[in-house]
Design an enzyme around this catalytic site. Structure first.
Site, short mmCIF file in Angstrom:
data_model
loop_
_atom_site.label_atom_id
_atom_site.label_comp_id
_atom_site.label_asym_id
_atom_site.label_seq_id
_atom_site.Cartn_x
_atom_site.Cartn_y
_atom_site.Cartn_z
N LYS A 125 -29.37 -64.32 55.59
CA LYS A 125 -30.74 -63.89 55.27
C LYS A 125 -31.67 -65.08 55.07
CE LYS A 125 -29.73 -59.23 53.99
NZ LYS A 125 -29.89 -58.08 53.13
N LYS B 55 -30.33 -52.23 58.31
CA LYS B 55 -31.73 -51.83 58.08
C LYS B 55 -32.68 -52.85 58.68
CE LYS B 55 -31.06 -49.78 53.47
NZ LYS B 55 -30.35 -50.73 52.61
N LYS C 224 -23.24 -55.34 62.97
CA LYS C 224 -23.28 -54.13 62.13
C LYS C 224 -24.64 -53.45 62.24
CE LYS C 224 -25.19 -55.25 57.64
NZ LYS C 224 -25.34 -54.79 56.29
N1 AQP Z 1 -23.17 -50.86 59.34
C1 AQP Z 1 -22.60 -50.47 58.21
N2 AQP Z 1 -21.39 -49.84 58.23
C2 AQP Z 1 -20.80 -49.44 57.08
N3 AQP Z 1 -21.35 -49.61 55.86
C3 AQP Z 1 -22.54 -50.22 55.79
N4 AQP Z 1 -23.35 -50.52 54.75
C4 AQP Z 1 -24.46 -51.15 55.23
N5 AQP Z 1 -24.39 -51.25 56.55
C5 AQP Z 1 -23.22 -50.67 56.94
C6 AQP Z 1 -23.07 -50.21 53.37
O1 AQP Z 1 -24.16 -49.46 52.86
C7 AQP Z 1 -24.47 -49.87 51.53
C8 AQP Z 1 -25.91 -50.38 51.53
O2 AQP Z 1 -26.11 -51.43 50.70
P1 AQP Z 1 -27.48 -52.25 50.72
O3 AQP Z 1 -28.62 -51.34 50.52
O4 AQP Z 1 -27.28 -53.36 49.76
O5 AQP Z 1 -27.63 -52.81 52.19
P2 AQP Z 1 -26.81 -53.87 53.01
O6 AQP Z 1 -25.37 -53.88 52.65
O7 AQP Z 1 -27.52 -55.19 52.92
O8 AQP Z 1 -26.91 -53.30 54.49
P3 AQP Z 1 -28.15 -52.67 55.22
O9 AQP Z 1 -28.40 -51.32 54.59
O10 AQP Z 1 -27.98 -52.57 56.66
O11 AQP Z 1 -29.32 -53.66 54.93
P4 AQP Z 1 -29.54 -55.15 55.49
O12 AQP Z 1 -30.36 -55.03 56.70
O13 AQP Z 1 -30.28 -55.78 54.37
O14 AQP Z 1 -28.23 -55.80 55.75
C9 AQP Z 1 -23.42 -50.92 51.16
O15 AQP Z 1 -22.32 -50.30 50.53
C10 AQP Z 1 -23.02 -51.46 52.50
O16 AQP Z 1 -21.73 -52.02 52.50
#
Ligand code: AQP
Length: 333
Positions: free
Chosen positions: A112, A199, A196
């Protein structure tokens, strides 16, 4: 009953299918047999500088999606992180126990901070995993249902819990376990099936957002990247695109991947995509109706969150007092 805690950031108008299959469905299943706390982690979202009005709106929308997925506030504690000040308080205590080098090794921070650049990267983004450790340790959590991308942060949380116990006495913190379900631990981007689903992906075409227009979702599935072969077979190494589609199909229908493979012998990728689009749309349509029902009544939603915050606050104070005391902070009279 053992305790579970998990949360998601309100950093998007809609959660995506990775969030849903990797985490949210596990949350719903686990609330049957654990004391669960599910949190909208708005303080974490501040690390990337959201617009205030947008953040407020997304916090409610995220909570509404938890409810629509089946998080039951009669069974689980559903709340917003910033409503329980103990999260921030414990985060400070833990940041003073975390090595700078140790925090620097977090791969999510590396990714990030590369994206945001030197000036756009906040100190909050760097200490993000410490706040996450506080979220978890505050509730003497035994189990944390998350996707694969959170494994390293969970390891740091476990290290910090063990360090607290070594430095300040056994029983200061409970050492939590990650609960990562292998089959759905990582849902991949439809356009780039080795990355993966995220968002913050560069292109929206690889993401299935839970609140997207079903027609757009169906189109994205039909244009998912696959491979030059014709065979429908679960082989994540050689055929990541098809494997991802089969994973999603299996998770949403509850059917075994092998049974789906067998059903599609002799059929084409187009058939699989068309049927999967129907499966996803059939899931999303009632889901979206439920979300909009919750959002149409923000006062009731806020009541649920206020009640959750009150219950969470009560649980959090015991752990926080214990750590303040054991670290040698003078008790307030
Ligand atoms: N692609 C994925 N497959 C399985 N699990 C996933 N998670 C996120 N992406 C996948 C799980 O969803 C939860 C969201 O946690 P978060 O809001 O902290 O977001 P994150 O892990 O950073 O992932 P995002 O939602 O895609 O956001 P960004 O773009 O910021 O990386 C967690 O339990 C995560 O493991």
């Amino acid at each position: 009953r053992p305790r579970i805690f998990s949360g998601m950031q309100p950093t998007s108008d809609s959660l995506h299918l990775g969030n849903y299959l990797g985490a949210l469905t596990q949350w719903v299943a686990l609330q049957e047999s654990y004391d669960a706390l599910y949190c909208v982690v708005d303080l974490h979202a501040l690390t990337v500088g959201p617009d205030p009005a947008v953040l407020r709106e997304r916090t409610r929308r995220t909570a509404a999606q938890y409810l629509a997925a089946g998080v039951d506030p009669a069974r689980s504690i559903l709340f917003v992180q910033s409503h329980v000040a103990a999260h921030s308080e414990l985060a400070w205590l833990l940041s003073c126990q975390t090595g700078f080098g140790e925090a620097s090794r977090m791969t999510q921070f590396k990714d990030k901070s590369t994206r945001y650049g030197q000036e756009g990267t906040t100190v909050g983004l760097f200490t993000y995993p410490v706040l996450m450790a506080a979220d978890i340790l505050l509730y003497d959590t035994a189990l944390v249902p998350v996707g694969e991308d959170q494994r390293q942060h969970l390891e740091l949380t476990r290290d910090l819990a063990q360090r607290l116990n070594a430095r300040f006495g056994a029983g200061t913190a409970v050492v939590p376990e990650a609960h990562i379900v292998k089959a759905t631990a990582k849902i991949y981007d439809l356009q780039e099936p080795t990355a993966k689903m995220s968002k913050s992906a560069a292109s929206p075409n690889g993401i299935i957002e839970l609140l997207d227009d079903p027609k757009v979702v169906a189109k994205r599935i039909r244009s998912a990247v696959t491979d030059a072969e014709r065979e429908i077979r679960y082989d994540p190494e050689a055929k990541p695109g098809i494997a991802n589609l089969l994973t999603i199909y299996s998770a949403l229908t509850g059917r075994d991947v092998l049974a789906i493979e067998a059903e599609y012998q002799g059929k084409g990728y187009g058939d699989l995509k068309k049927d999967l689009a129907d499966v996803v749309v059939d899931f999303l349509t009632p889901f979206q109706e439920r979300v909009h029902g919750y959002l149409a009544d923000p006062a009731s939603l806020d009541d649920v969150l206020a009640d959750g915050a009150e219950r969470a606050q009560e649980l959090a104070s015991g752990m926080l007092d214990r750590v303040y005391d054991r670290m040698g902070l003078l008790p307030r009279r």
